[in-house]
Design a protein around this motif. Structure first.
Motif, short mmCIF file in Angstrom:
data_model
loop_
_atom_site.label_atom_id
_atom_site.label_comp_id
_atom_site.label_asym_id
_atom_site.label_seq_id
_atom_site.Cartn_x
_atom_site.Cartn_y
_atom_site.Cartn_z
N ALA A 301 23.55 72.72 58.35
CA ALA A 301 25.01 72.92 58.91
C ALA A 301 25.99 72.65 57.92
CB ALA A 301 25.20 72.46 60.42
N ALA A 302 25.99 71.36 57.19
CA ALA A 302 26.93 70.99 56.60
C ALA A 302 26.96 71.59 55.07
CB ALA A 302 26.77 69.37 56.04
N ILE A 303 26.05 72.15 54.91
CA ILE A 303 26.08 73.34 53.55
C ILE A 303 26.63 74.44 53.83
CG2 ILE A 303 24.49 74.62 52.15
CD1 ILE A 303 22.35 72.55 52.31
N ALA A 304 26.39 75.10 55.14
CA ALA A 304 27.15 76.32 55.54
C ALA A 304 28.46 76.15 55.68
CB ALA A 304 26.36 76.70 56.99
N ALA A 305 28.83 74.82 56.19
CA ALA A 305 30.52 74.55 56.29
C ALA A 305 31.04 74.39 55.07
CB ALA A 305 30.55 73.28 56.91
N VAL A 306 30.39 74.08 53.79
CA VAL A 306 31.09 73.90 52.62
C VAL A 306 31.38 75.51 52.20
CG1 VAL A 306 30.61 73.46 50.08
CG2 VAL A 306 30.08 71.70 52.03
N HIS A 307 30.45 76.12 52.32
CA HIS A 307 30.35 77.90 51.86
C HIS A 307 31.78 78.58 52.62
CE1 HIS A 307 27.13 78.73 49.22
NE2 HIS A 307 26.27 78.00 49.88
N THR A 308 31.89 78.18 54.16
CA THR A 308 32.88 78.64 54.84
C THR A 308 34.16 78.13 54.47
OG1 THR A 308 32.75 77.09 56.61
CG2 THR A 308 31.40 79.03 56.73
N CYS A 312 37.28 81.69 48.31
CA CYS A 312 36.88 82.83 47.58
C CYS A 312 35.67 82.33 46.86
CB CYS A 312 37.73 83.29 46.66
SG CYS A 312 38.27 82.17 45.25
N PRO A 313 34.58 82.97 46.46
CA PRO A 313 33.41 82.46 45.82
C PRO A 313 33.59 81.40 44.73
CG PRO A 313 33.03 84.70 45.97
CD PRO A 313 34.43 84.47 46.24
N GLU A 314 34.56 81.56 43.94
CA GLU A 314 34.87 80.87 42.75
C GLU A 314 35.25 79.32 43.20
OE1 GLU A 314 34.79 84.75 41.57
OE2 GLU A 314 36.25 83.73 43.23
N GLU A 315 35.68 79.21 44.34
CA GLU A 315 36.00 77.82 44.95
C GLU A 315 34.94 77.22 45.56
OE1 GLU A 315 39.66 78.38 47.12
OE2 GLU A 315 40.82 79.45 45.89
N THR A 316 33.84 77.77 45.68
CA THR A 316 32.61 77.15 46.20
C THR A 316 32.40 75.69 45.67
OG1 THR A 316 31.82 79.14 46.93
CG2 THR A 316 30.48 77.07 46.95
N ASP A 317 32.56 74.60 46.48
CA ASP A 317 32.04 73.18 45.77
C ASP A 317 30.35 73.03 45.67
OD1 ASP A 317 31.95 70.80 45.27
OD2 ASP A 317 33.13 69.97 46.90
N TRP A 318 30.12 73.85 44.69
CA TRP A 318 28.56 73.69 44.56
C TRP A 318 28.03 72.41 44.16
CZ3 TRP A 318 25.23 77.15 45.78
CH2 TRP A 318 25.76 78.54 45.95
N PRO A 319 28.79 71.57 43.18
CA PRO A 319 28.26 69.90 43.25
C PRO A 319 28.01 69.55 44.63
CG PRO A 319 29.96 70.55 41.64
CD PRO A 319 29.96 71.79 42.67
N GLN A 320 28.80 69.66 45.60
CA GLN A 320 28.69 69.07 46.91
C GLN A 320 27.48 69.47 47.47
OE1 GLN A 320 31.80 69.36 49.88
NE2 GLN A 320 30.97 68.25 51.23
N ILE A 321 27.34 71.27 47.29
CA ILE A 321 26.10 71.62 47.92
C ILE A 321 24.82 71.20 47.38
CG2 ILE A 321 24.91 73.99 48.12
CD1 ILE A 321 27.61 75.23 48.74
#
Length: 418
Positions: A301-308, A312-321
């Protein structure tokens, strides 16, 4: 008949689904004989679905259903021997003041809700996973056999046999209606959550057929999980699973185009996402993570929350994911977790690193040959600039999937690389 009764405005279908497990639990607790009680409750629900829209919802809808279902049982147990056996069973199973079924007008406010006990029964380890899912949707969800069969794209007769075998298994093994011993409850609760997760997953991305998702299944999974959360408000994993469902389902309006084609996450119109569900899901998982031990559903759920949270896709916090997936891999390892972990690795450390992690799944029989492994590998190969290899993997994935929307999407990706 009252013509201006405000109870006429009640959504009868929703009310019956809410009451179904409570009524069935009350009857099974009182009489035993799960299969007979379940049949009687289904008949009572059918009678209510026909009469209530015309006559109005009774003052005590639960009492009305209990009374009608009990009468159906009495009709089945006409012989003197069956009557005596029923009375003896009821005397041992229920307090003295519950030995007589009250009329709808006399029905006392229910002192207990048997929904959780019923969920534990339907998800008993003596039943197969497919039987657990079917019985949960029938007994707890209140769906008809035809509705369940339609959602899973199998013949109604096949689903009827599956449900019948599950009820026969309960009868033959003598599974009692009651909460499992305290030392077994955590494990049994995990089984309940897994069944609800399976129902939601099948609804979110159907494994076969012409449609990408089944709103009937996702809606029922969310409703049941929400009910479970009301019964166990302090359980972090129950809250985590509900949050995961809400955050995932919030993206549903943007997952397909007008022609029904699949739209990947990076190309979705985020303005179509359901912000109300996102806010509720984020609040649930935030509260759960701060108050209880971390579990797999909370992490997902936390991963899904980071995506939401990304505009925009470029702002996704991939290191946190990536950090969350690394924790999830240690806490609940599995091929699907590794598959998603590889994508996060690729987004942070490059596609080659992700492809290296994917190689660990080639010898895993649980996922080798699955179209999702080919699809993810194709995506990472495309990121790495290997267009020809990526195209062949997309084509392989398209051949292996039984979902028509996924197949069209994968074929389109392959064609673009051609």
């Amino acid at each position: 008949m009252v013509t201006d009764d405000p109870r006429r405005d009640v959504n009868v279908e929703d009310l019956l689904r809410e009451l179904a497990p409570r009524v069935l639990g009350a009857l099974v607790r009182r009489h035993g004989h799960f299969d007979a009680c379940e049949d009687a409750v289904q008949e009572a629900l059918l009678a209510a679905a026909v009469r209530w829209p015309k006559e109005g919802v009774p003052q005590s809808p639960r009492g009305w259903l209990v009374t009608v279902a009990s009468r159906r049982l009495a009709d089945e147990w006409r012989s003197e021997r069956a009557r005596r056996r029923r009375e003896v069973t009821a005397a041992f199973r229920a307090p003295a003041d519950e030995s007589v079924v009250p009329s709808p007008e006399q029905e006392r406010p229910p002192g207990r809700d048997d929904t959780l006990t019923l969920l534990f029964l339907c998800c008993h380890p003596a039943l197969s996973a497919s039987s657990q899912v079917a019985l949960t949707l029938r007994a707890v969800g209140g769906l008809t056999t035809a509705q369940i069969a339609r959602a899973f794209l199998i013949p109604e007769a096949t689903m009827a046999q599956r449900i019948s075998r599950a009820k026969q298994r309960i009868r033959s093994t003598g599974i009692p209606f009651g909460m499992p011993p305290r030392e077994e409850r955590a494990e049994r609760l995990r089984a309940v959550l897994h069944v609800l997760y399976l129902v939601f997953t099948e609804g979110h991305t159907a494994t076969s057929g012409p449609d990408l998702h089944s709103g009937e299944l996702t809606g029922e999974a969310i409703r049941l999980t929400r009910a479970l959360h009301r019964l166990l408000p302090g359980d972090g994993e129950v809250a985590g699973l509900l949050a995961l469902m809400l955050l995932t389902d919030a993206r549903r309006p943007a997952r397909t185009g007008r022609d029904g084609a699949l739209v990947p996450l990076t190309e979705q119109d985020r303005g179509l996402w359901n912000r109300v569900r996102i806010e509720e899901g984020v609040a649930l998982v935030t509260n759960a993570l701060s108050r209880s031990a971390v579990g797999p559903y909370q992490l997902q759920a936390a991963i899904a929350a980071v995506h939401t949270e990304a505009a925009c896709p470029e702002e996704t916090d991939w290191p946190q994911i990536l950090a969350l997936y690394e924790l999830l891999s240690r806490l609940s390892p599995g091929p699907v977790v590794t598959l998603n972990h590889a994508v996060a690795v690729a987004m942070v450390r490059g596609p080659r690193a992700g492809l290296t992690l994917l190689e660990t799944l080639d010898s895993d029989g649980r996922l080798s040959g699955h179209h999702r492994l080919d699809a993810v590998r194709a995506h990472l190969l495309e990121m790495a600039g290997e267009r020809e290899a990526a195209r062949e993997r997309y084509r392989t994935a398209a051949r292996r999937t039984t979902s028509l929307p996924e197949r069209r999407y994968l074929e389109t990706r392959a064609a673009r690389l051609g």
